[in-house]
Design a protein around this motif. Sequence first.
Motif, PDB file in Angstrom:
ATOM      1  N   UNK A 177       0.855  -1.198   0.000  1.00  0.00           N
ATOM      2  CA  UNK A 177       0.000   0.000   0.000  1.00  0.00           C
ATOM      3  C   UNK A 177       0.889   1.246   0.000  1.00  0.00           C
ATOM      4  N   UNK A 178       0.700   2.083  -1.005  1.00  0.00           N
ATOM      5  CA  UNK A 178       1.525   3.269  -1.179  1.00  0.00           C
ATOM      6  C   UNK A 178       0.663   4.519  -1.219  1.00  0.00           C
ATOM      7  N   UNK A 179       1.132   5.561  -0.561  1.00  0.00           N
ATOM      8  CA  UNK A 179       0.505   6.877  -0.672  1.00  0.00           C
ATOM      9  C   UNK A 179       1.562   7.847  -1.199  1.00  0.00           C
ATOM     10  N   UNK A 180       1.266   8.469  -2.326  1.00  0.00           N
ATOM     11  CA  UNK A 180       2.236   9.324  -2.994  1.00  0.00           C
ATOM     12  C   UNK A 180       1.809  10.777  -2.851  1.00  0.00           C
ATOM     13  N   UNK A 181       2.669  11.587  -2.239  1.00  0.00           N
ATOM     14  CA  UNK A 181       2.405  13.009  -2.062  1.00  0.00           C
ATOM     15  C   UNK A 181       2.833  13.750  -3.323  1.00  0.00           C
ATOM     16  N   UNK A 182       1.972  14.671  -3.784  1.00  0.00           N
ATOM     17  CA  UNK A 182       2.218  15.404  -5.019  1.00  0.00           C
ATOM     18  C   UNK A 182       2.189  16.903  -4.775  1.00  0.00           C
ATOM     19  N   UNK A 183       3.064  17.623  -5.451  1.00  0.00           N
ATOM     20  CA  UNK A 183       2.965  19.067  -5.469  1.00  0.00           C
ATOM     21  C   UNK A 183       1.744  19.463  -6.310  1.00  0.00           C
ATOM     22  N   UNK A 223       5.308   7.971   0.036  1.00  0.00           N
ATOM     23  CA  UNK A 223       6.337   8.363  -0.922  1.00  0.00           C
ATOM     24  C   UNK A 223       6.076   9.795  -1.378  1.00  0.00           C
ATOM     25  N   UNK A 224       7.068  10.353  -2.031  1.00  0.00           N
ATOM     26  CA  UNK A 224       6.966  11.725  -2.514  1.00  0.00           C
ATOM     27  C   UNK A 224       7.390  11.744  -3.977  1.00  0.00           C
ATOM     28  N   UNK A 225       6.522  12.289  -4.824  1.00  0.00           N
ATOM     29  CA  UNK A 225       6.838  12.424  -6.249  1.00  0.00           C
ATOM     30  C   UNK A 225       7.443  13.800  -6.458  1.00  0.00           C
ATOM     31  N   UNK A 226       8.750  13.813  -6.663  1.00  0.00           N
ATOM     32  CA  UNK A 226       9.498  15.063  -6.674  1.00  0.00           C
ATOM     33  C   UNK A 226       9.297  15.821  -7.992  1.00  0.00           C
ATOM     34  N   UNK A 325      -2.060  12.017  -3.572  1.00  0.00           N
ATOM     35  CA  UNK A 325      -2.745  13.112  -2.892  1.00  0.00           C
ATOM     36  C   UNK A 325      -1.842  14.330  -2.840  1.00  0.00           C
ATOM     37  N   UNK A 326      -2.457  15.481  -2.627  1.00  0.00           N
ATOM     38  CA  UNK A 326      -1.706  16.726  -2.575  1.00  0.00           C
ATOM     39  C   UNK A 326      -0.741  16.715  -1.408  1.00  0.00           C
ATOM     40  N   UNK A 327       0.441  17.230  -1.638  1.00  0.00           N
ATOM     41  CA  UNK A 327       1.448  17.278  -0.585  1.00  0.00           C
ATOM     42  C   UNK A 327       1.100  18.354   0.430  1.00  0.00           C
TER      43      UNK A 327
END
Length: 381
Positions: A177-183, A223-226, A325-327
Amino acid sequence: MIPNGYLIFEDESFLDSTVAKMNALRKSGQFCDVRLQVCGHELMAHRAVLACCSPYLFEIFNSDNEPHGVSHVTFEDLDPEAVEILLNYAYTAQLKADKELVKEVYSAAKRFKMERVKQICGDYLLSKMDSQNAISFRNFASSMGDARVLAKVDAFIQDHLLEVSEQEDFLKLPRLKLEVMLEDNLTLPSNGKLYSKVLNWVQRSLWENGDQLERLMEEVQTLYYSPDHKLVDGGLLIEGHSEVFGGEEDHLQFVQKKPVRESTQRQMSCSSSGSLSPSNQAANAPKQTARREWKYIASEKTTNNTYLCLAVLDSVLCVIFLHGRSSPQTSPSATPCLMKSLSFEAQPEELEEQPLSPMQYARSGLGTAALNGRLIAAGQH
């Protein structure tokens, strides 16, 4: 006809008659010179016949270790009924197997290197594949190392992933299960590119951080999508510190940053004392895991920011759930007051009458809402 003084005659019934008689001799044990011991069952046969249809048995019978040839071969991991079916095929060129035995016949044919039988069994299994048994068929094809059948099973799953995902075999698979934070100005790439990045992140976690795949699956990974389009561990951004982001008077957002993994800290410190650094470990990792399978199979975008994927991670067939989701590092006013979570879903009329249900697993992202003059926060504790 007698052209040029030679007599030529073709007896069309001779071959069928001969092979039938030879098979009868085999079953009665007459003139047999080899015994196949299969899980306690003894099967008699003629070496010359078996050597003609099985390259594997030919190699055994032609062994220099026995001056008079091998007369006894033992198999402890094959089905006796399946081997009997192959013997009948060797003598009669007819393959007859109940549908429940086709996988066992395939496995025995693989051992005997009878490629034609393997192909026929594989095609039969593919003809019987549906959404309910696709995962089972894929596991079998993978265990047999059959790239041809495996490719066709994967193509079927790609076309029917949502139907396959509803079946019992799919629900039993391990899941990440991954949650990716997005700018705010970023979007996740298309499915194929997205999951190639996910596989790369899992590889880095195993090779550089010393994590185990089972451990990664124990909780939601943030996680963070840079901005430079890389997928990185959210816990490494601020090295274990928590941050509070203030906004408008009735909005408060809190993000708990996961601490740097101990294995990562150890590797960082070791690099200064002459040991391998994480980058060096990553460079050497493919040599150590070259035989392990990493493969993206299929994915579906189930909602606006939620993805479902089937992939092979370190030779383990896994389900990946990914939520973008939004960072919280972006503008607080751009973040909704109460964000829908993968772990629960509440109806508006229920919020005033019932307490929130506990989450099924820990979350690293938090949401807040103003309700009846009170501030409500939901998330990881």
